[in-house]
Design a protein around this motif. Structure first.
Motif, PDB file in Angstrom:
ATOM      1  N   GLY A 102      -5.830   8.176   8.978  1.00  0.00           N
ATOM      2  CA  GLY A 102      -4.591   8.517   9.667  1.00  0.00           C
ATOM      3  C   GLY A 102      -4.465   7.908  11.037  1.00  0.00           C
ATOM      4  O   GLY A 102      -3.484   8.121  11.746  1.00  0.00           O
TER       5      GLY A 102
ATOM      6  N   GLN B 130      -6.903  -1.733   7.074  1.00  0.00           N
ATOM      7  CA  GLN B 130      -5.649  -1.133   6.605  1.00  0.00           C
ATOM      8  C   GLN B 130      -5.927   0.044   5.678  1.00  0.00           C
ATOM      9  O   GLN B 130      -5.247   1.079   5.737  1.00  0.00           O
ATOM     10  CB  GLN B 130      -4.797  -2.183   5.898  1.00  0.00           C
TER      11      GLN B 130
ATOM     12  N   LEU C 155       0.825  -1.196   0.000  1.00  0.00           N
ATOM     13  CA  LEU C 155       0.000   0.000   0.000  1.00  0.00           C
ATOM     14  C   LEU C 155       0.869   1.260   0.000  1.00  0.00           C
ATOM     15  O   LEU C 155       1.889   1.334   0.691  1.00  0.00           O
ATOM     16  CB  LEU C 155      -0.912   0.029   1.224  1.00  0.00           C
ATOM     17  N   GLU C 156       0.435   2.245  -0.779  1.00  0.00           N
ATOM     18  CA  GLU C 156       1.064   3.565  -0.769  1.00  0.00           C
ATOM     19  C   GLU C 156       0.708   4.249   0.557  1.00  0.00           C
ATOM     20  O   GLU C 156      -0.464   4.277   0.943  1.00  0.00           O
ATOM     21  CB  GLU C 156       0.538   4.387  -1.939  1.00  0.00           C
ATOM     22  N   PRO C 157       1.680   4.807   1.263  1.00  0.00           N
ATOM     23  CA  PRO C 157       1.359   5.419   2.562  1.00  0.00           C
ATOM     24  C   PRO C 157       0.350   6.565   2.470  1.00  0.00           C
ATOM     25  O   PRO C 157      -0.494   6.714   3.351  1.00  0.00           O
ATOM     26  CB  PRO C 157       2.720   5.920   3.057  1.00  0.00           C
ATOM     27  N   ASN C 158       0.449   7.384   1.430  1.00  0.00           N
ATOM     28  CA  ASN C 158      -0.433   8.547   1.281  1.00  0.00           C
ATOM     29  C   ASN C 158      -1.375   8.322   0.095  1.00  0.00           C
ATOM     30  O   ASN C 158      -0.939   8.151  -1.037  1.00  0.00           O
ATOM     31  CB  ASN C 158       0.394   9.814   1.060  1.00  0.00           C
ATOM     32  N   TYR C 159      -2.677   8.335   0.355  1.00  0.00           N
ATOM     33  CA  TYR C 159      -3.670   8.010  -0.671  1.00  0.00           C
ATOM     34  C   TYR C 159      -3.522   8.870  -1.919  1.00  0.00           C
ATOM     35  O   TYR C 159      -3.479   8.348  -3.039  1.00  0.00           O
ATOM     36  CB  TYR C 159      -5.072   8.174  -0.079  1.00  0.00           C
TER      37      TYR C 159
ATOM     38  N   GLU D 127     -13.052   4.319  -1.827  1.00  0.00           N
ATOM     39  CA  GLU D 127     -11.646   4.028  -2.122  1.00  0.00           C
ATOM     40  C   GLU D 127     -11.318   4.167  -3.602  1.00  0.00           C
ATOM     41  O   GLU D 127     -10.235   4.633  -3.966  1.00  0.00           O
ATOM     42  CB  GLU D 127     -11.310   2.603  -1.661  1.00  0.00           C
TER      43      GLU D 127
ATOM     44  N   GLU E 299      -7.363   2.897   7.885  1.00  0.00           N
ATOM     45  CA  GLU E 299      -6.331   3.544   8.692  1.00  0.00           C
ATOM     46  C   GLU E 299      -5.504   4.500   7.844  1.00  0.00           C
ATOM     47  O   GLU E 299      -5.106   5.581   8.313  1.00  0.00           O
ATOM     48  CB  GLU E 299      -5.447   2.487   9.355  1.00  0.00           C
ATOM     49  N   ARG E 300      -5.241   4.128   6.594  1.00  0.00           N
ATOM     50  CA  ARG E 300      -4.560   5.066   5.701  1.00  0.00           C
ATOM     51  C   ARG E 300      -5.425   6.299   5.464  1.00  0.00           C
ATOM     52  O   ARG E 300      -4.940   7.433   5.444  1.00  0.00           O
ATOM     53  CB  ARG E 300      -4.226   4.397   4.358  1.00  0.00           C
TER      54      ARG E 300
ATOM     55  N   GLU F 221       2.059   0.274  -5.148  1.00  0.00           N
ATOM     56  CA  GLU F 221       0.702  -0.236  -5.009  1.00  0.00           C
ATOM     57  C   GLU F 221       0.041  -0.509  -6.356  1.00  0.00           C
ATOM     58  O   GLU F 221      -0.822  -1.377  -6.463  1.00  0.00           O
ATOM     59  CB  GLU F 221      -0.164   0.752  -4.227  1.00  0.00           C
TER      60      GLU F 221
END
Length: 524
Positions: A439, A432, A267-271, A462, A435-436, A284
């Protein structure tokens, strides 16, 4: 995965690859500029095989052989003839996620879900799908018997791309002509395959080529690897009940498990970084359609999505890295309702522009009637503009498949009764993503909250504007009928029921009259 810009090869092949187009449907509406032979090119330059493969990839996002104002299919506007632009329009403008303001050339019919077999955009999408099939078939003919490991990799990728196009045919049109590299070239009327027959063919193709494709994340950037084949298989199985009447959720979970546990994608940390000009760095995105403001220019793909989603009066195009807005597409109040309050929502995926806009869609010809979507930008994660300093063409790659989708597919297949997964894992995967988005854990859900209704809404939150919504709404039984209404569905502001036959598009009149084997889909 090597971060080599395979997309940059596109510029060198726009005038190179030639396909025997009429080998596909007998009367494919294509531009004669693309008809040449390839023998001399291949004799003089063995590397042209890679160029031919690049052309098959690029045909998903570019419009023609030479420049952005040329098109490989007959269309009144070259820019509007892009494969992914038309695919995106049918997946998004027909749903609660997007409304188009222009309405010209048949776009109103997408807003209202009342197209006919003569709709120009129906025909262009169909022609693009079969142009892709024809190019893959021709590549496979030209490389038959080649004893070279690299060319074998190319052949497997060409088969994958053909399977991807045929999946779009299954999903959009259902019962369609079928042709492979083994069929005659020229004046040939392909047989009609039922939706189930084509499903079986694509399934068998993917099962055969998946283990032969390059290992996860070992291919050049923007080329398919084994995980892309697993993802397409999972897509096919997740929708199998719609396509064939037989549920295959356990089979979907088999390949989703492989993607999640063996695929190597994370997963990319920042959407929002997934939708910026340097998203080619993301681990991702499983299958990107590559864009480049200098090397692969077209008015389709993300150039279209970004420009058409911006207003010059209520938004600043420079904040999106482009030179102006086309004021075409924004979202509906029904979609905004999936988020509690787009102005203050803790969910970081609520990337709406609301200033100067109203939530309602009272007048769908007025761009400020409905919130604008600020998800895609031609700006890098460090704040720099894309490579085209004019701001006309963008660098942002289109995320055809990404890992977050696999997480949500896994959860859905479990809830629908698939036997190769478990609810605890499914809930963890969804959390998961949340939570991304939040935050922190404040948006987390419990297993008892993981219902089909929740999953459909979560897929919207999403994956909006990524070309999934029509297929999702059909699978959940919400696309037609009156169970779920949104503004302008059925042609009325409050929304109205739509006939069930609208889950398939009609066979275009141009091909129906050219191939006596074809039968029009019911309702048209």
């Amino acid at each position: 995965m090597q971060k080599i810009k395979f997309k940059n090869i596109y510029a060198g092949v726009l005038g190179l690859f030639t396909v025997l187009l009429n080998s596909c449907t007998g009367d494919l509406d294509t531009d004669p500029r693309v008809e040449q032979t390839v023998d001399n090119i291949l004799e003089n330059d063995p590397e042209a095989y890679k160029g031919m493969l690049a052309k098959i990839y690029s045909a998903f996002i570019l419009t023609g052989q030479e420049t952005s104002d040329k098109t490989d299919v007959v269309a009144p506007d070259a820019g509007a003839s892009s494969y992914i632009r038309n695919y995106w329009n049918f997946q998004e403008l027909t749903t609660d996620e997007a409304l188009n303001r222009w309405g010209d050339g048949g776009l109103d019919a997408l807003n209202h879900l009342d197209w006919t077999a003569g709709n120009n955009f129906v025909r262009i999408l169909y022609d693009r799908i079969y142009l892709e099939v024809a190019m893959a078939n021709n590549f496979l003919r030209e490389t038959e018997g080649a004893e070279n490991t690299e060319i074998e990799d190319f052949r497997n990728e060409a088969r994958f791309l053909r399977a991807l196009a045929y999946w779009h045919a299954i999903d959009m049109f259902g019962n369609v002509p079928f042709v492979t590299e083994n069929d005659p070239v020229g004046n040939f009327e392909p047989p009609r395959y039922t939706r189930e027959e084509l499903f079986n063919y694509v399934e068998n193709e993917l099962l055969e080529i998946a283990p032969l494709m390059k290992a996860p994340r070992s291919n050049e950037y923007a080329r398919a690897d084994r995980v892309a084949a697993w993802m397409l298989l999972a897509k096919l199985y997740l929708n199998a009940e719609v396509y064939t009447g037989e549920a295959k959720y356990s089979e979907a979970l088999t390949y989703l498990g492989k993607i999640i546990n063996e695929g190597g994608y994370t997963l990319e940390p920042n959407y929002q970084d997934l939708f910026l000009a340097d998203n080619d760095h993301s681990a991702e995105i499983i299958l990107p359609l590559a864009s480049d403001g200098l090397y692969s220019r077209s008015y389709g793909g993300t150039t279209y999505i970004i420009h058409a989603g911006i207003s010059n009066s209520t938004m600043d195009p420079a904040e999106f890295g482009v030179n102006g807005g086309w004021e075409g597409n924004r979202t509906t109040s029904a979609f905004a309702d999936l988020f509690d309050d787009p102005d203050t929502e803790a969910d970081g995926r609520a990337l709406f522009h609301t200033e100067g806009h109203i939530r309602e869609n009272t007048d769908y010809t007025a761009f400020n009637n409905g919130y604008a979507i600020a998800k895609y930008r031609n700006i890098t994660s460090t704040g720099e503009m894309g490579s085209d300093i004019s701001g006309e063409f963008v660098d942002t790659d289109y995320p055809m498949f990404r890992l977050a989708d696999a997480y949500l597919m896994y959860a859905e297949a479990v809830v629908r009764g698939g036997s190769n997964g478990d609810i605890t894992t499914a809930t963890n995967l969804v959390n998961q993503l949340r939570e991304r988005a939040y935050g922190n854990t404040s948006g987390n859900i419990t297993s008892s909250q993981l219902t089909l209704d929740f999953i459909l809404d979560e897929r919207g939150r999403e994956l909006y504007w990524e070309g999934h919504r029509r297929t999702d709404l059909i699978r959940f039984g919400k696309f037609t009928g009156t169970d779920y209404l949104w503004p302008w569905k059925g042609g009325s502001l409050s929304g109205s029921g739509v006939e069930s036959f609208r889950t398939l598009l009609p066979i275009p009149l141009t091909d129906l009259s050219a191939n006596s084997n074809l039968v029009q889909n019911p309702g048209y």
